[in-house]
Design an enzyme around this catalytic site. Sequence first.
Site, PDB file in Angstrom:
ATOM      1  N   TRP A 102       0.838  -1.205   0.000  1.00  0.00           N
ATOM      2  CA  TRP A 102       0.000   0.000   0.000  1.00  0.00           C
ATOM      3  C   TRP A 102       0.867   1.248   0.000  1.00  0.00           C
ATOM      4  O   TRP A 102       0.489   2.265  -0.593  1.00  0.00           O
ATOM      5  CB  TRP A 102      -0.968  -0.033   1.174  1.00  0.00           C
ATOM      6  CG  TRP A 102      -1.783  -1.290   1.154  1.00  0.00           C
ATOM      7  CD1 TRP A 102      -1.795  -2.292   2.084  1.00  0.00           C
ATOM      8  CD2 TRP A 102      -2.657  -1.726   0.104  1.00  0.00           C
ATOM      9  NE1 TRP A 102      -2.616  -3.310   1.685  1.00  0.00           N
ATOM     10  CE2 TRP A 102      -3.170  -2.989   0.474  1.00  0.00           C
ATOM     11  CE3 TRP A 102      -3.054  -1.166  -1.118  1.00  0.00           C
ATOM     12  CZ2 TRP A 102      -4.061  -3.704  -0.330  1.00  0.00           C
ATOM     13  CZ3 TRP A 102      -3.943  -1.878  -1.926  1.00  0.00           C
ATOM     14  CH2 TRP A 102      -4.431  -3.130  -1.527  1.00  0.00           C
ATOM     15  N   ASP A 169      -1.117   6.577   6.821  1.00  0.00           N
ATOM     16  CA  ASP A 169      -2.175   5.643   6.444  1.00  0.00           C
ATOM     17  C   ASP A 169      -2.310   4.642   7.587  1.00  0.00           C
ATOM     18  O   ASP A 169      -1.449   3.792   7.795  1.00  0.00           O
ATOM     19  CB  ASP A 169      -1.791   4.947   5.139  1.00  0.00           C
ATOM     20  CG  ASP A 169      -2.772   3.855   4.726  1.00  0.00           C
ATOM     21  OD1 ASP A 169      -3.768   3.639   5.439  1.00  0.00           O
ATOM     22  OD2 ASP A 169      -2.527   3.221   3.681  1.00  0.00           O
ATOM     23  N   LYS A 193     -11.497  -2.380   8.592  1.00  0.00           N
ATOM     24  CA  LYS A 193     -10.660  -3.178   9.479  1.00  0.00           C
ATOM     25  C   LYS A 193     -11.194  -3.102  10.915  1.00  0.00           C
ATOM     26  O   LYS A 193     -11.735  -4.060  11.436  1.00  0.00           O
ATOM     27  CB  LYS A 193      -9.209  -2.696   9.454  1.00  0.00           C
ATOM     28  CG  LYS A 193      -8.635  -2.446   8.079  1.00  0.00           C
ATOM     29  CD  LYS A 193      -8.395  -3.702   7.278  1.00  0.00           C
ATOM     30  CE  LYS A 193      -7.614  -3.398   6.027  1.00  0.00           C
ATOM     31  NZ  LYS A 193      -7.586  -4.452   5.035  1.00  0.00           N
TER      32      LYS A 193
END
Length: 356
Positions: A102, A169, A193
């Site tokens: 990511w 992030d 999540k």
Amino acid sequence: MKKHNYSAGPCILPQEVFEKSAQALLNFNNSDLSILEISHRSKDFVAVMEEARNLVLELLGLQNKGYQVLFLAGGASLEFLMVPYNLMKVNGKAAYLETGTWAVNAIKEAKLFGETQIVASSSDSNFNFIPKNYEIPTNADYFHCTSNNTIFGTQMKSFPKTNIPLVCDMSSDIFSRTLDFEQFDLIYAGAQKNMGPAGTTLVVVKEEILGKSGRTIPSMLDYQKHIKAESMYNTPPVFPIYASLLTLQWLKNKGGISAIEQKNQDKATLLYNEIDRNPLFKGTAVVEDRSIMNATFLLHNENHASIFDKMWKEAGISGLAGHRSVGGYRASMYNALPIESVQVLVDVMQALEKTV
């Protein structure tokens, strides 16, 4: 029996969130309307949005400290684009820490806007550790890092001190551990999540860092426009935001981030102790950088995989297969996963040891 859900995301959520969400699908706030069909401008949903935004600041300890909360669409992947669009100056520069897939994707988007310096990377070791002792250029417009790497099972345990805006992030470990959240100027996280279902993305931004890029930003990508419209510049993802609010309420009722952090640590300790003790298994991440959210591990002997796979599936475990980039297994232990589920996995690992 409900499955022991180790999915990396979308992932397990608290049972009471499912129950309240299910009721809201049929009849929200006794309105005889489903939350799926109410106006996002209705007083009932405006109240949801306001409470969710306020609760984020409360849980993170950022109330009255110059931060704004947004619930947007597009996932963290859209934030890879929005961050440089809003923060990188024309002919500017950004600094990135490369710790996984990511982060790589975020760097790719930033390069569309200007010079993007990778200050350190663990790519040569298949991202099995977090780089340390790197220098952040003081002339960069911001520094970007990824706090937790779901695929590779690593997690930043500390964050660098820098005089430029710090962007993080936190998609896979937001609300899972206590941090000094004031050190961050912008935090973003996909909901799927620790916060809710897929479909909305949380952005927490210090308002004073915005409006300095010198570039024209399309309206839908402009944080300032979304702030002014209180996350309703366009129709927001109503249901994911409502489910996120329920999850935030659940977290607050459980004692907040500090309370859930202890539970998360207990779960991680239980599983990592077994990975290290059991001669059939080995962890993939460097020990000091192991994630408490995503434990990645392998079998020493792949010939045991078919037996182990059959055993954990029969035990009601779901979502344990590792990402193709690492292989093996990945146990995602997000906030709502009970320690009882971790014990079931440990029991299966010990049973395999006795079987083979």
